[in-house]
Design a protein around this motif. Structure first.
Motif, PDB file in Angstrom:
ATOM      1  N   CYS A 263      -0.826   3.896  -0.809  1.00 28.55           N
ATOM      2  CA  CYS A 263      -1.666   2.984  -1.507  1.00 28.55           C
ATOM      3  C   CYS A 263      -0.757   2.042  -2.477  1.00 28.55           C
ATOM      4  O   CYS A 263      -1.131   0.698  -2.607  1.00 28.55           O
ATOM      5  CB  CYS A 263      -2.567   3.634  -2.176  1.00 28.55           C
ATOM      6  SG  CYS A 263      -3.970   2.857  -3.149  1.00 28.55           S
ATOM      7  N   LEU A 264      -0.013   2.683  -3.162  1.00 30.00           N
ATOM      8  CA  LEU A 264       0.919   1.995  -4.130  1.00 30.00           C
ATOM      9  C   LEU A 264       1.768   0.865  -3.126  1.00 30.00           C
ATOM     10  O   LEU A 264       1.946  -0.273  -3.537  1.00 30.00           O
ATOM     11  CB  LEU A 264       1.939   2.790  -4.738  1.00 30.00           C
ATOM     12  CG  LEU A 264       1.205   3.793  -6.043  1.00 30.00           C
ATOM     13  CD1 LEU A 264       2.496   4.787  -6.381  1.00 30.00           C
ATOM     14  CD2 LEU A 264       0.511   2.787  -7.112  1.00 30.00           C
ATOM     15  N   ALA A 265       2.264   1.082  -2.209  1.00 31.70           N
ATOM     16  CA  ALA A 265       3.034   0.266  -1.214  1.00 31.70           C
ATOM     17  C   ALA A 265       2.023  -0.848  -0.920  1.00 31.70           C
ATOM     18  O   ALA A 265       2.479  -1.967  -0.920  1.00 31.70           O
ATOM     19  CB  ALA A 265       3.617   1.100   0.004  1.00 31.70           C
ATOM     20  N   GLY A 266       0.865  -0.372  -0.289  1.00 29.45           N
ATOM     21  CA  GLY A 266      -0.060  -1.384   0.130  1.00 29.45           C
ATOM     22  C   GLY A 266      -0.336  -2.511  -0.981  1.00 29.45           C
ATOM     23  O   GLY A 266      -0.437  -3.530  -0.688  1.00 29.45           O
ATOM     24  N   ARG A 267      -0.646  -1.955  -2.054  1.00 28.42           N
ATOM     25  CA  ARG A 267      -1.075  -2.783  -2.939  1.00 28.42           C
ATOM     26  C   ARG A 267      -0.059  -3.710  -3.579  1.00 28.42           C
ATOM     27  O   ARG A 267      -0.227  -4.939  -3.833  1.00 28.42           O
ATOM     28  CB  ARG A 267      -1.702  -2.169  -4.441  1.00 28.42           C
ATOM     29  CG  ARG A 267      -2.989  -1.093  -4.090  1.00 28.42           C
ATOM     30  CD  ARG A 267      -3.489  -0.764  -5.241  1.00 28.42           C
ATOM     31  NE  ARG A 267      -4.134  -1.780  -5.959  1.00 28.42           N
ATOM     32  CZ  ARG A 267      -4.844  -1.707  -7.174  1.00 28.42           C
ATOM     33  NH1 ARG A 267      -4.857  -0.496  -7.531  1.00 28.42           N
ATOM     34  NH2 ARG A 267      -5.563  -2.480  -7.732  1.00 28.42           N
ATOM     35  N   ALA A 268       1.228  -3.111  -3.610  1.00 30.01           N
ATOM     36  CA  ALA A 268       2.547  -3.995  -3.916  1.00 30.01           C
ATOM     37  C   ALA A 268       2.751  -5.047  -2.788  1.00 30.01           C
ATOM     38  O   ALA A 268       2.949  -6.222  -3.142  1.00 30.01           O
ATOM     39  CB  ALA A 268       3.783  -3.188  -4.033  1.00 30.01           C
TER      40      ALA A 268
END
Length: 492
Positions: A263-268
């Motif tokens: 999720c963090l990678a996707g939002r970044a």
């Protein structure tokens, strides 16, 4: 960006030949560079009515000679005291010590150093050992430097702080500088992870000619790489108006056991310019992403993606293999490999089969695993940190067209295009990045740039730079969470 050297002794010699400069002229200019920092100190003297009290720590070689030269130049404008760690040994050191003595500079043997000298020092200049140091410090030197480190005054190192070895490791008791005036050009030792707490601000001291002339005096191939600057950053700004979300790529982020990482990678990735981001997850995981409506979810890899990131939170059960196989079958999809994917037994075969458009982002432990899996040897994590220049080049030459981001306090980015090997270091990150999830953000940023048609080296260098510069926007060094870092990308 600026050139980076493992050693500048050959450049010193070629500069003397090319421009007719004597060693004494170059030494005078080195002292002048130190002098300019002394004359513009921060913090300023505790009592402006009195001359600043300056302690200059001198060794017996040419680094010590720089110190004696500086002492002579400062005499009468400052309360100058030379602390002799060792008797002058080199010819130039003896000459410069004699000149300083004739100017009335006070010499103090290391063993005679008084509490008064330390208590009232405003500036300490370290000229004990310079670049090329390989050994340990003797107990007495380490103890005395420890006393210096405890002083609340401005500390300046000449060339490199004493105790910083040529390979970037640090001897016990090393000098801790607020400013390092490195002579001629930048040395790699100053940009190791270990050096970060010892060097302070780096300034380059010119030795009688402009830095460009100095570097061009010898064979430019002696440079081992480059140091990235803020001005090297190329952000993915929109340059056309007639565009849509598909114009900026579609990223797939593979979810694993720990869905928060994906999720963090996707939002970044979305924050850093990707037009579309899909999380590829199991059907029973979809509910975990309802609070992030900007991220699409799918149980299989969408057909229209142009970049993919895999590894963060994936688990070490070998599940990365099916994604390696998929990427080999879909060579037009660019990819970032991270975290748990390095533990997959099939990574060596994948990197051998997959020809291009790959970025790998290991931290030191993951790099150790990667080297072992790819047949380079079974090294310790510490060996991988100390020899990262050597190991990174060997890795990239075996696997051309793959960009490697070695994470750490000073990340290193490496790439081999089949003809030319390139290495860059990024010294700009803040310690707030030492927080779980920061690496996931970096991977998301990197895959976003791949989706926007940056090549692997461009994606790796610009993502690393933006990641570091975003850390400068964080107000509190300990309170950052990864979402703060993601949001800071909009402020670059």
């Amino acid at each position: 960006m600026q050139k980076l050297y493992s050693d500048t002794k050959k450049l010193d010699a070629s500069c003397r030949v090319a421009y007719g400069l004597s060693e004494e002229i170059m030494m005078e200019n080195a002292a002048m560079a130190l002098e300019s920092v002394v004359r513009n100190p921060t913090p300023i003297s505790k009592d402006r009515r009195q001359p600043l009290k300056v302690l200059i720590l001198c060794g017996g070689g040419n680094n010590g000679a720089d110190g004696y030269t500086l002492a002579r130049r400062l005499r009468f404008d400052y309360d100058v005291n030379v602390i002799q760690f060792f008797e002058p040994k080199s010819d130039l050191c003896r000459v410069q010590a004699e000149r300083a003595d004739k100017c009335g500079v006070r010499f103090v043997k290391r063993e005679d150093l008084s509490f008064y000298d330390l208590r009232y020092a405003d500036i300490i200049v370290d000229c004990v050992f310079g670049s090329g140091f390989h050994d340990n410090l003797d107990d007495k030197t380490a103890e005395t430097l420890g006393d210096m480190n405890s002083c609340s005054c401005l500390k300046i190192a000449c060339d490199v702080p004493t105790g910083l070895r040529a390979d970037g490791t640090v001897a016990l008791g090393a000098f801790i500088a607020d400013v390092t005036v490195t002579m001629g050009a930048l040395k790699y030792a100053l940009f190791s992870d270990y050096a970060k707490d010892y060097i302070g601000e780096i300034k380059i001291g010119e030795l009688g000619v402009n830095k460009r002339l100095y570097e061009n005096s010898g064979n430019s191939s002696t440079a081992i790489g480059y140091v990235l600057d803020e001005s090297d950053l190329d952000l993915p700004h929109r340059k056309k108006n007639n565009v849509n979300k598909g114009s900026f790529g579609h990223v797939a982020v593979i979810c694993g056991e720990k869905t928060g990482a994906a999720c963090l990678a996707g939002r970044a990735a979305l924050r850093f310019g990707a037009g579309l981001v899909s999380l590829v997850c199991k059907d029973n995981q979809k509910k975990e992403f309802y609070s992030f409506p900007e991220l699409m979810c799918d149980v299989k890899i969408p057909e229209n993606i142009n970049s993919l990131v895999v590894g963060m939170g994936l688990g070490r059960d070998g599940s990365a293999q099916k994604y390696f196989d998929w990427l080999c079958e879909n060579p037009n999809v660019k990819c970032v490999i991270d975290a748990d994917a390095f533990y997959c037994d099939g990574i060596n075969e994948f990197l051998s089969k997959r020809e291009k458009d790959v970025v790998l982002t290991p931290h030191p432990k993951e790099f150790q695993v990667l080297l072992k899996k790819c047949g380079f040897g079974d090294y310790t994590v510490e060996e991988c940190r100390i020899k990262r220049i050597e190991f990174a080049e060997k890795f990239c030459r075996k696997f051309p067209y793959k960009a490697l981001i070695l994470k750490g306090a000073t990340p290193m980015i490496c790439y081999f295009d089949g003809h030319k090997y390139q290495m860059f270091v990024n010294p700009l990150g803040e310690p707030c990045l030492a927080k779980g999830g920061s690496g996931d953000v970096l991977s998301g940023m990197t895959v976003a740039l791949l989706a926007q048609n940056y090549n692997p080296l461009e994606a790796a260098t610009n993502a690393s730079l933006a990641h570091a510069l975003a850390s400068h926007k964080i107000a509190c060094d300990y309170a950052m969470i990864p979402l703060d870092l993601i949001n800071a990308l909009a402020e670059l």
